[in-house]
Design a protein around this motif. Structure first.
Motif, PDB file in Angstrom:
ATOM      1  N   LEU A 155       0.834  -1.200   0.000  1.00  0.00           N
ATOM      2  CA  LEU A 155       0.000   0.000   0.000  1.00  0.00           C
ATOM      3  C   LEU A 155       0.871   1.253   0.000  1.00  0.00           C
ATOM      4  CD1 LEU A 155      -3.089   0.745   0.374  1.00  0.00           C
ATOM      5  CD2 LEU A 155      -2.549   1.028   2.785  1.00  0.00           C
ATOM      6  N   TYR A 156       1.822   1.315   0.960  1.00  0.00           N
ATOM      7  CA  TYR A 156       2.707   2.483   1.018  1.00  0.00           C
ATOM      8  C   TYR A 156       3.469   2.623  -0.292  1.00  0.00           C
ATOM      9  CZ  TYR A 156       2.125   1.822   6.088  1.00  0.00           C
ATOM     10  OH  TYR A 156       1.622   1.639   7.342  1.00  0.00           O
ATOM     11  N   GLY A 157       4.006   1.506  -0.784  1.00  0.00           N
ATOM     12  CA  GLY A 157       4.831   1.549  -1.979  1.00  0.00           C
ATOM     13  C   GLY A 157       4.055   2.023  -3.188  1.00  0.00           C
ATOM     14  N   VAL A 158       2.912   1.383  -3.451  1.00  0.00           N
ATOM     15  CA  VAL A 158       2.136   1.716  -4.638  1.00  0.00           C
ATOM     16  C   VAL A 158       1.686   3.172  -4.593  1.00  0.00           C
ATOM     17  CG1 VAL A 158      -0.057   1.291  -5.809  1.00  0.00           C
ATOM     18  CG2 VAL A 158       1.379  -0.633  -5.118  1.00  0.00           C
ATOM     19  N   PHE A 159       1.132   3.601  -3.460  1.00  0.00           N
ATOM     20  CA  PHE A 159       0.619   4.965  -3.388  1.00  0.00           C
ATOM     21  C   PHE A 159       1.737   5.997  -3.332  1.00  0.00           C
ATOM     22  CE2 PHE A 159      -3.273   2.813  -2.749  1.00  0.00           C
ATOM     23  CZ  PHE A 159      -4.231   3.676  -3.242  1.00  0.00           C
ATOM     24  N   GLY A 160       2.848   5.629  -2.674  1.00  0.00           N
ATOM     25  CA  GLY A 160       3.983   6.540  -2.644  1.00  0.00           C
ATOM     26  C   GLY A 160       4.497   6.828  -4.047  1.00  0.00           C
ATOM     27  N   PHE A 161       4.750   5.758  -4.811  1.00  0.00           N
ATOM     28  CA  PHE A 161       5.311   5.942  -6.154  1.00  0.00           C
ATOM     29  C   PHE A 161       4.300   6.603  -7.088  1.00  0.00           C
ATOM     30  CE2 PHE A 161       8.678   2.907  -5.003  1.00  0.00           C
ATOM     31  CZ  PHE A 161       9.751   3.638  -5.481  1.00  0.00           C
ATOM     32  N   LEU A 162       3.058   6.136  -7.062  1.00  0.00           N
ATOM     33  CA  LEU A 162       2.049   6.716  -7.945  1.00  0.00           C
ATOM     34  C   LEU A 162       1.897   8.203  -7.653  1.00  0.00           C
ATOM     35  CD1 LEU A 162       0.091   6.102 -10.192  1.00  0.00           C
ATOM     36  CD2 LEU A 162      -1.657   5.582  -8.500  1.00  0.00           C
ATOM     37  N   GLY A 163       1.831   8.550  -6.369  1.00  0.00           N
ATOM     38  CA  GLY A 163       1.690   9.951  -5.985  1.00  0.00           C
ATOM     39  C   GLY A 163       2.854  10.780  -6.496  1.00  0.00           C
ATOM     40  N   LEU A 164       4.064  10.253  -6.323  1.00  0.00           N
ATOM     41  CA  LEU A 164       5.262  10.964  -6.769  1.00  0.00           C
ATOM     42  C   LEU A 164       5.222  11.195  -8.280  1.00  0.00           C
ATOM     43  CD1 LEU A 164       7.933  11.942  -5.476  1.00  0.00           C
ATOM     44  CD2 LEU A 164       8.969   9.846  -6.352  1.00  0.00           C
ATOM     45  N   PHE A 165       4.893  10.140  -9.041  1.00  0.00           N
ATOM     46  CA  PHE A 165       4.844  10.260 -10.504  1.00  0.00           C
ATOM     47  C   PHE A 165       3.811  11.284 -10.933  1.00  0.00           C
ATOM     48  CE2 PHE A 165       6.705   5.823 -10.880  1.00  0.00           C
ATOM     49  CZ  PHE A 165       7.888   6.289 -11.410  1.00  0.00           C
ATOM     50  N   VAL A 166       2.644  11.246 -10.303  1.00  0.00           N
ATOM     51  CA  VAL A 166       1.570  12.151 -10.709  1.00  0.00           C
ATOM     52  C   VAL A 166       1.959  13.600 -10.430  1.00  0.00           C
ATOM     53  CG1 VAL A 166      -0.797  12.837 -10.235  1.00  0.00           C
ATOM     54  CG2 VAL A 166      -0.252  10.428 -10.480  1.00  0.00           C
ATOM     55  N   VAL A 167       2.523  13.850  -9.252  1.00  0.00           N
ATOM     56  CA  VAL A 167       2.925  15.220  -8.909  1.00  0.00           C
ATOM     57  C   VAL A 167       3.995  15.708  -9.874  1.00  0.00           C
ATOM     58  CG1 VAL A 167       4.061  16.628  -7.155  1.00  0.00           C
ATOM     59  CG2 VAL A 167       2.257  15.048  -6.487  1.00  0.00           C
ATOM     60  N   LEU A 168       4.989  14.853 -10.168  1.00  0.00           N
ATOM     61  CA  LEU A 168       6.048  15.244 -11.096  1.00  0.00           C
ATOM     62  C   LEU A 168       5.477  15.510 -12.479  1.00  0.00           C
ATOM     63  CD1 LEU A 168       9.024  12.916 -10.054  1.00  0.00           C
ATOM     64  CD2 LEU A 168       8.736  15.372  -9.652  1.00  0.00           C
ATOM     65  N   ALA A 169       4.521  14.667 -12.916  1.00  0.00           N
ATOM     66  CA  ALA A 169       3.925  14.848 -14.245  1.00  0.00           C
ATOM     67  C   ALA A 169       3.200  16.186 -14.315  1.00  0.00           C
ATOM     68  CB  ALA A 169       2.959  13.702 -14.536  1.00  0.00           C
ATOM     69  N   LEU A 170       2.497  16.543 -13.253  1.00  0.00           N
ATOM     70  CA  LEU A 170       1.774  17.816 -13.227  1.00  0.00           C
ATOM     71  C   LEU A 170       2.748  18.996 -13.275  1.00  0.00           C
ATOM     72  CD1 LEU A 170      -1.048  17.068 -10.659  1.00  0.00           C
ATOM     73  CD2 LEU A 170      -1.361  17.858 -13.009  1.00  0.00           C
ATOM     74  N   LEU A 171       3.795  18.907 -12.472  1.00  0.00           N
ATOM     75  CA  LEU A 171       4.768  20.003 -12.449  1.00  0.00           C
ATOM     76  C   LEU A 171       5.446  20.153 -13.805  1.00  0.00           C
ATOM     77  CD1 LEU A 171       6.375  19.499  -8.925  1.00  0.00           C
ATOM     78  CD2 LEU A 171       4.793  21.300  -9.654  1.00  0.00           C
ATOM     79  N   ARG A 172       5.770  19.013 -14.435  1.00  0.00           N
ATOM     80  CA  ARG A 172       6.442  19.043 -15.733  1.00  0.00           C
ATOM     81  C   ARG A 172       5.578  19.748 -16.772  1.00  0.00           C
ATOM     82  NH1 ARG A 172       5.207  15.366 -19.564  1.00  0.00           N
ATOM     83  NH2 ARG A 172       6.486  15.271 -21.433  1.00  0.00           N
ATOM     84  N   VAL A 173       4.303  19.331 -16.840  1.00  0.00           N
ATOM     85  CA  VAL A 173       3.418  19.895 -17.848  1.00  0.00           C
ATOM     86  C   VAL A 173       3.148  21.380 -17.556  1.00  0.00           C
ATOM     87  CG1 VAL A 173       0.891  19.917 -17.771  1.00  0.00           C
ATOM     88  CG2 VAL A 173       2.080  18.278 -19.208  1.00  0.00           C
ATOM     89  N   SER A 174       3.053  21.695 -16.278  1.00  0.00           N
ATOM     90  CA  SER A 174       2.840  23.079 -15.897  1.00  0.00           C
ATOM     91  C   SER A 174       4.021  23.945 -16.351  1.00  0.00           C
ATOM     92  CB  SER A 174       2.668  23.145 -14.377  1.00  0.00           C
ATOM     93  OG  SER A 174       2.598  24.456 -13.955  1.00  0.00           O
ATOM     94  N   ALA A 175       5.235  23.428 -16.149  1.00  0.00           N
ATOM     95  CA  ALA A 175       6.423  24.157 -16.582  1.00  0.00           C
ATOM     96  C   ALA A 175       6.462  24.273 -18.105  1.00  0.00           C
ATOM     97  CB  ALA A 175       7.681  23.449 -16.073  1.00  0.00           C
ATOM     98  N   LEU A 176       6.171  23.176 -18.804  1.00  0.00           N
ATOM     99  CA  LEU A 176       6.197  23.184 -20.272  1.00  0.00           C
ATOM    100  C   LEU A 176       5.256  24.236 -20.824  1.00  0.00           C
ATOM    101  CD1 LEU A 176       6.243  19.397 -21.317  1.00  0.00           C
ATOM    102  CD2 LEU A 176       8.040  21.120 -21.618  1.00  0.00           C
ATOM    103  N   VAL A 177       4.024  24.254 -20.305  1.00  0.00           N
ATOM    104  CA  VAL A 177       3.031  25.193 -20.829  1.00  0.00           C
ATOM    105  C   VAL A 177       3.438  26.628 -20.516  1.00  0.00           C
ATOM    106  CG1 VAL A 177       0.634  25.954 -20.603  1.00  0.00           C
ATOM    107  CG2 VAL A 177       1.158  23.528 -20.787  1.00  0.00           C
ATOM    108  N   THR A 178       3.957  26.854 -19.313  1.00  0.00           N
ATOM    109  CA  THR A 178       4.378  28.206 -18.939  1.00  0.00           C
ATOM    110  C   THR A 178       5.478  28.700 -19.874  1.00  0.00           C
ATOM    111  OG1 THR A 178       3.925  27.587 -16.658  1.00  0.00           O
ATOM    112  CG2 THR A 178       5.112  29.650 -17.009  1.00  0.00           C
TER     113      THR A 178
END
Ligand code: HEM
Lengths: 146, 149
Positions: free
Chosen positions: A115-138
Motif C-alpha cells: 500500500l505504502y509503496g504503490v501509493f507513494g510511487f504513484l503519488g510521486l509520478f503524478v505530482v512530477l507529471a503535473l509540475l512538468r506539464v505546468s512548466a512546459l506550458v508556462t
C-alpha cells in the motif's frame, strides 16, 4: 486490541497493563493516525467538491485543452493537493481496513508495505507529471508572448 | 522472576481471575440489521471505492500529461466502456455518501450525536441526503450547467 508480542518490563500484571494503557493513550501510532485522517478529510471535502465541478467543466474537452487547464497554476496546485492529501487519507484509511481483516501478521505487513509503496510511487509520478506539464506550458506561453 | 509476557488472554503468573460465562455480544447470528450498521459499512465500502477512484484520477493525470494521443484515447476508451460507466455511477454516489457520513463522523468527534435515537436519525438523514446529492450530480451532468465554451 491486546498485542501478543506486547513487552514492557514495567508491566507485570493485567492491572499494570490497564494502568499503562490508561496513562499512555494508544499502544502505537493510533492518535496521530486518527488526527491525520480527520485533518485530511476536512481539506478533502472542499477539494472533492471543487474537482467534481471541475470535471463537469472539462469533461468533453480535447486533450490539449485539458493540458492547458491542468497547467494553470491554481489548478496544478489544487490537483497536487487533491492527489497528495487524498493519497494520505486513503492510505491511512486502507491500512485500518487491512488491519481489521488480515490477522496473519506477515501477510498484513506485506499488504501494508505494498500500500505504502504503490501509493507513494504513484503519488510521486503524478505530482512530477503535473509540475512538468505546468512548466512546459508556462515556457511555451512565455515564448509565444515574447 | 521470569520475563513477564502480558496480554489480556494470558494473565500473569499468580494472578487471580474468576472465569465465568459471559453473554456473547455481538453474536453475529443473533443480530438483525439496523440502519446504523448499514451506514457504517457503507462508509467503509465507499472509502475503498474512492481509493480506487483516486488511482483512476492518477491514471487520468498521467494519461493527459503524457501528451500522447493514444494514452489519452486508451483512458477515455476505458471510461466510456460499460464498466467505466458503472464505476462513474458508483463514484458519484460514493463521493456524496462519504462526504455526508464523513461530516457525521466529524460531528461525533466533537462530541455530539451519540444517543441511539440521534445515531438512527443521523443515518437516515445521510442516506436521503446522499441519494439526493447523487441525483443532483446526475442532473447537473445531463443539463450541462457547465459547458465548455
Ligand atoms: C478521495 C477522497 C477520499 C478517499 C479515497 C477516502 C477514503 C477513505 C477510507 C478508505 C477510509 C477508511 C474507511 C474505514 O476505515 O472504514 C476513510 C475514512 C474516513 N473518511 Fe474518507 N475518503 C475520502 C474523502 C473523505 C472526505 C471528503 C471526508 C470528509 C467529510 C472523509 C471523511 C472520512 C472520515 C471521518 C473517516 C474515518 C472514519 C472512521 O474513523 O471510521 N473522507 N476514508
Amino acid at each position: 486490541m491486546a498485542r501478543k508480542n506486547y513487552q514492557d518490563k514495567s508491566i507485570r500484571s493485567n492491572a499494570d497493563l490497564m494502568t499503562h494503557l490508561r496513562n499512555h493513550g494508544s499502544a502505537q501510532h493510533g492518535a496521530g493516525h486518527w488526527l491525520w485522517q480527520r485533518l485530511t478529510s476536512l481539506v478533502l471535502m472542499g477539494l472533492m467538491i471543487w474537482f467534481t465541478f471541475a470535471l463537469f467543466e472539462i469533461r468533453d474537452a480535447k486533450q490539449n485543452m485539458i493540458v492547458v487547464w491542468m497547467a494553470q497554476p491554481l489548478n496544478t496546485g489544487l490537483l497536487i493537493a487533491t492527489i497528495g492529501l487524498g493519497f494520505v487519507h486513503a492510505v491511512l484509511g486502507m491500512q485500518v481496513v487491512i488491519d481489521d481483516y488480515i490477522h496473519h501478521t506477515s501477510l498484513r505487513w506485506f499488504l501494508r508495505l505494498s500500500l505504502y509503496g504503490v501509493f507513494g510511487f504513484l503519488g510521486l509520478f503524478v505530482v512530477l507529471a503535473l509540475l512538468r506539464v505546468s512548466a512546459l506550458v508556462t515556457v511555451f506561453q512565455a515564448a509565444q508572448a515574447g | 522472576m521470569p520475563k513477564t509476557k502480558s496480554s489480556i488472554s494470558e494473565p500473569a503468573e499468580g494472578a487471580v481471575r474468576t472465569v465465568h460465562p459471559r453473554p456473547l455480544s455481538p453474536h453475529i447470528s443473533r443480530y438483525g440489521w439496523s440502519v446504523t450498521m448499514a451506514t457504517s459499512i457503507c462508509h467503509r465500502m465507499t472509502g475503498v471505492f474512492l481509493t480506487a477512484g483516486l488511482v483512476m484520477m492518477g491514471w487520468w493525470i498521467l494519461a493527459v500529461t503524457s501528451l500522447q494521443e493514444d494514452r489519452f484515447a486508451e483512458f477515455y476508451g476505458f471510461l466510456h466502456s460499460p464498466l467505466g460507466k458503472l464505476l462513474i455511477l458508483g463514484w458519484r454516489f460514493s463521493i456524496a455518501f462519504h462526504i455526508c457520513n464523513g461530516i457525521r463522523h466529524l460531528i461525533w468527534d466533537i462530541g455530539y450525536g451519540f444517543k441511539p435515537s440521534s445515531a438512527r436519525s443521523g443515518s437516515i438523514i445521510v442516506i436521503i441526503a446522499s441519494i439526493l446529492l447523487t441525483a443532483i450530480l446526475y442532473w447537473v451532468t445531463f443539463m450541462r450547467w457547465f459547458p465548455l465554451d
